[in-house]
Design a protein around this motif. Structure first.
Motif, PDB file in Angstrom:
ATOM      1  N   ALA A  88     -10.449 -11.093  11.562  1.00  0.00           N
ATOM      2  CA  ALA A  88     -10.052 -10.094  10.550  1.00  0.00           C
ATOM      3  C   ALA A  88      -9.302  -8.936  11.187  1.00  0.00           C
ATOM      4  CB  ALA A  88     -11.263  -9.589   9.776  1.00  0.00           C
ATOM      5  N   ASP A  89      -9.697  -8.546  12.380  1.00  0.00           N
ATOM      6  CA  ASP A  89      -8.985  -7.468  13.076  1.00  0.00           C
ATOM      7  C   ASP A  89      -7.554  -7.885  13.400  1.00  0.00           C
ATOM      8  OD1 ASP A  89     -11.308  -5.989  12.911  1.00  0.00           O
ATOM      9  OD2 ASP A  89     -11.805  -6.174  15.048  1.00  0.00           O
ATOM     10  N   LYS A  90      -7.366  -9.147  13.797  1.00  0.00           N
ATOM     11  CA  LYS A  90      -6.011  -9.655  14.061  1.00  0.00           C
ATOM     12  C   LYS A  90      -5.177  -9.609  12.788  1.00  0.00           C
ATOM     13  CE  LYS A  90      -7.261 -12.893  17.699  1.00  0.00           C
ATOM     14  NZ  LYS A  90      -7.385 -14.284  18.085  1.00  0.00           N
ATOM     15  N   VAL A  91      -5.743 -10.115  11.706  1.00  0.00           N
ATOM     16  CA  VAL A  91      -5.013 -10.142  10.435  1.00  0.00           C
ATOM     17  C   VAL A  91      -4.679  -8.722   9.997  1.00  0.00           C
ATOM     18  CG1 VAL A  91      -5.189 -10.688   7.968  1.00  0.00           C
ATOM     19  CG2 VAL A  91      -5.920 -12.368   9.676  1.00  0.00           C
ATOM     20  N   ASN A  92      -5.638  -7.832  10.060  1.00  0.00           N
ATOM     21  CA  ASN A  92      -5.399  -6.453   9.620  1.00  0.00           C
ATOM     22  C   ASN A  92      -4.352  -5.758  10.482  1.00  0.00           C
ATOM     23  OD1 ASN A  92      -7.152  -6.752   7.481  1.00  0.00           O
ATOM     24  ND2 ASN A  92      -8.896  -5.937   8.607  1.00  0.00           N
ATOM     25  N   ALA A  93      -4.365  -6.029  11.780  1.00  0.00           N
ATOM     26  CA  ALA A  93      -3.344  -5.456  12.661  1.00  0.00           C
ATOM     27  C   ALA A  93      -1.971  -6.021  12.313  1.00  0.00           C
ATOM     28  CB  ALA A  93      -3.694  -5.737  14.123  1.00  0.00           C
ATOM     29  N   LEU A  94      -1.909  -7.308  12.001  1.00  0.00           N
ATOM     30  CA  LEU A  94      -0.648  -7.914  11.570  1.00  0.00           C
ATOM     31  C   LEU A  94      -0.147  -7.256  10.285  1.00  0.00           C
ATOM     32  CD1 LEU A  94       1.593 -10.095  11.545  1.00  0.00           C
ATOM     33  CD2 LEU A  94      -0.062 -11.588  10.347  1.00  0.00           C
ATOM     34  N   LEU A  95      -1.029  -7.073   9.329  1.00  0.00           N
ATOM     35  CA  LEU A  95      -0.630  -6.480   8.052  1.00  0.00           C
ATOM     36  C   LEU A  95      -0.100  -5.059   8.221  1.00  0.00           C
ATOM     37  CD1 LEU A  95      -3.550  -7.760   5.791  1.00  0.00           C
ATOM     38  CD2 LEU A  95      -1.192  -8.644   5.912  1.00  0.00           C
ATOM     39  N   ALA A  96      -0.597  -4.350   9.220  1.00  0.00           N
ATOM     40  CA  ALA A  96      -0.153  -2.976   9.474  1.00  0.00           C
ATOM     41  C   ALA A  96       1.086  -2.918  10.372  1.00  0.00           C
ATOM     42  CB  ALA A  96      -1.294  -2.179  10.117  1.00  0.00           C
ATOM     43  N   ALA A  97       1.441  -4.037  10.983  1.00  0.00           N
ATOM     44  CA  ALA A  97       2.597  -4.093  11.892  1.00  0.00           C
ATOM     45  C   ALA A  97       3.890  -4.228  11.088  1.00  0.00           C
ATOM     46  CB  ALA A  97       2.436  -5.288  12.832  1.00  0.00           C
ATOM     47  N   PRO A  98       5.016  -3.918  11.701  1.00  0.00           N
ATOM     48  CA  PRO A  98       6.298  -4.059  10.995  1.00  0.00           C
ATOM     49  C   PRO A  98       6.508  -5.452  10.401  1.00  0.00           C
ATOM     50  CG  PRO A  98       6.631  -2.836  13.018  1.00  0.00           C
ATOM     51  CD  PRO A  98       5.203  -3.329  13.038  1.00  0.00           C
ATOM     52  N   GLU A  99       6.165  -6.499  11.170  1.00  0.00           N
ATOM     53  CA  GLU A  99       6.381  -7.857  10.667  1.00  0.00           C
ATOM     54  C   GLU A  99       5.389  -8.277   9.589  1.00  0.00           C
ATOM     55  OE1 GLU A  99       5.486  -6.866  13.785  1.00  0.00           O
ATOM     56  OE2 GLU A  99       5.000  -8.629  14.982  1.00  0.00           O
ATOM     57  N   GLY A 100       4.443  -7.429   9.274  1.00  0.00           N
ATOM     58  CA  GLY A 100       3.518  -7.705   8.180  1.00  0.00           C
ATOM     59  C   GLY A 100       3.969  -7.133   6.847  1.00  0.00           C
ATOM     60  N   ARG A 101       5.026  -6.356   6.871  1.00  0.00           N
ATOM     61  CA  ARG A 101       5.516  -5.727   5.640  1.00  0.00           C
ATOM     62  C   ARG A 101       6.134  -6.759   4.703  1.00  0.00           C
ATOM     63  NH1 ARG A 101       6.860  -0.004   5.911  1.00  0.00           N
ATOM     64  NH2 ARG A 101       8.470  -0.525   4.382  1.00  0.00           N
ATOM     65  N   ARG A 102       6.052  -6.474   3.413  1.00  0.00           N
ATOM     66  CA  ARG A 102       6.634  -7.354   2.403  1.00  0.00           C
ATOM     67  C   ARG A 102       8.147  -7.479   2.546  1.00  0.00           C
ATOM     68  NH1 ARG A 102       2.212  -5.146   0.177  1.00  0.00           N
ATOM     69  NH2 ARG A 102       1.022  -6.369  -1.312  1.00  0.00           N
ATOM     70  N   ASP A 103       8.793  -6.432   2.982  1.00  0.00           N
ATOM     71  CA  ASP A 103      10.252  -6.447   3.086  1.00  0.00           C
ATOM     72  C   ASP A 103      10.742  -6.775   4.494  1.00  0.00           C
ATOM     73  OD1 ASP A 103       9.489  -4.076   4.314  1.00  0.00           O
ATOM     74  OD2 ASP A 103      10.968  -2.853   3.275  1.00  0.00           O
ATOM     75  N   TRP A 104       9.858  -7.151   5.395  1.00  0.00           N
ATOM     76  CA  TRP A 104      10.240  -7.420   6.776  1.00  0.00           C
ATOM     77  C   TRP A 104      11.383  -8.434   6.906  1.00  0.00           C
ATOM     78  CZ3 TRP A 104       9.748 -12.031   9.433  1.00  0.00           C
ATOM     79  CH2 TRP A 104      10.137 -11.967  10.777  1.00  0.00           C
ATOM     80  N   PRO A 105      11.414  -9.542   6.157  1.00  0.00           N
ATOM     81  CA  PRO A 105      12.528 -10.478   6.335  1.00  0.00           C
ATOM     82  C   PRO A 105      13.907  -9.838   6.089  1.00  0.00           C
ATOM     83  CG  PRO A 105      10.767 -11.537   5.130  1.00  0.00           C
ATOM     84  CD  PRO A 105      10.419 -10.069   5.222  1.00  0.00           C
TER      85      PRO A 105
END
Length: 146
Positions: free
Chosen positions: A104-121
């Protein structure tokens, strides 16, 4: 598009619930969020070596979409370029992450990272190219330099 509040995962069981629900096609449609997409992808890479996401995600996600009444066609449902772009980003993220970190910590860190943003692509793709029929149906290479 970027002002959504991130829905973080409370624990590892919550991540596994989403991933397993995707595979068994039992996840309620309302739970199939952006965060769930990324959590499932990360979970598959970390805990399901028997699945090759690059090969199998199209069938997994398309099958899930259909199981909850969705359609996979030229305008809706599974989007191959977005899926492959995020799969690559999640793989890169995991390479920079401590393997001992709880799921869960990995997932949450991903979601908070730039590549976790909805508009990242959209940092690599023009809106026109990313949302084209060609990009939905098959992988297209980015048209913007980042």
């Amino acid at each position: 598009m970027t002002d959504h509040e991130i829905r973080f995962f409370a624990d590892d069981a919550a991540v596994r619930h989403v991933g397993e629900g995707l595979l068994t096609r039992t996840l309620p449609r309302a739970e199939w969020t952006h965060e769930a997409h990324l959590a499932s992808c990360l979970w598959l890479l970390v805990e399901r070596p028997d699945i090759d996401p690059e090969r199998d995600l199209r069938a997994i996600i398309s099958g899930y979409n259909e199981s909850v009444g969705g359609v996979n066609d030229e305008t809706q449902g599974y989007h191959h370029t977005i899926t492959m772009a995020y799969l690559s980003a999640v793989g890169g993220f995991l390479q920079r992450t401590d393997p001992a970190m709880p799921l869960a910590d990995k997932v949450n860190a991903l979601l908070a990272a730039p590549e976790g943003r909805r508009d990242w692509p959209l940092t690599s793709y023009s809106r026109e190219r990313l949302f084209s029929v060609a990009a939905r149906m098959d992988y297209v290479v980015p048209d913007l330099t980042s």
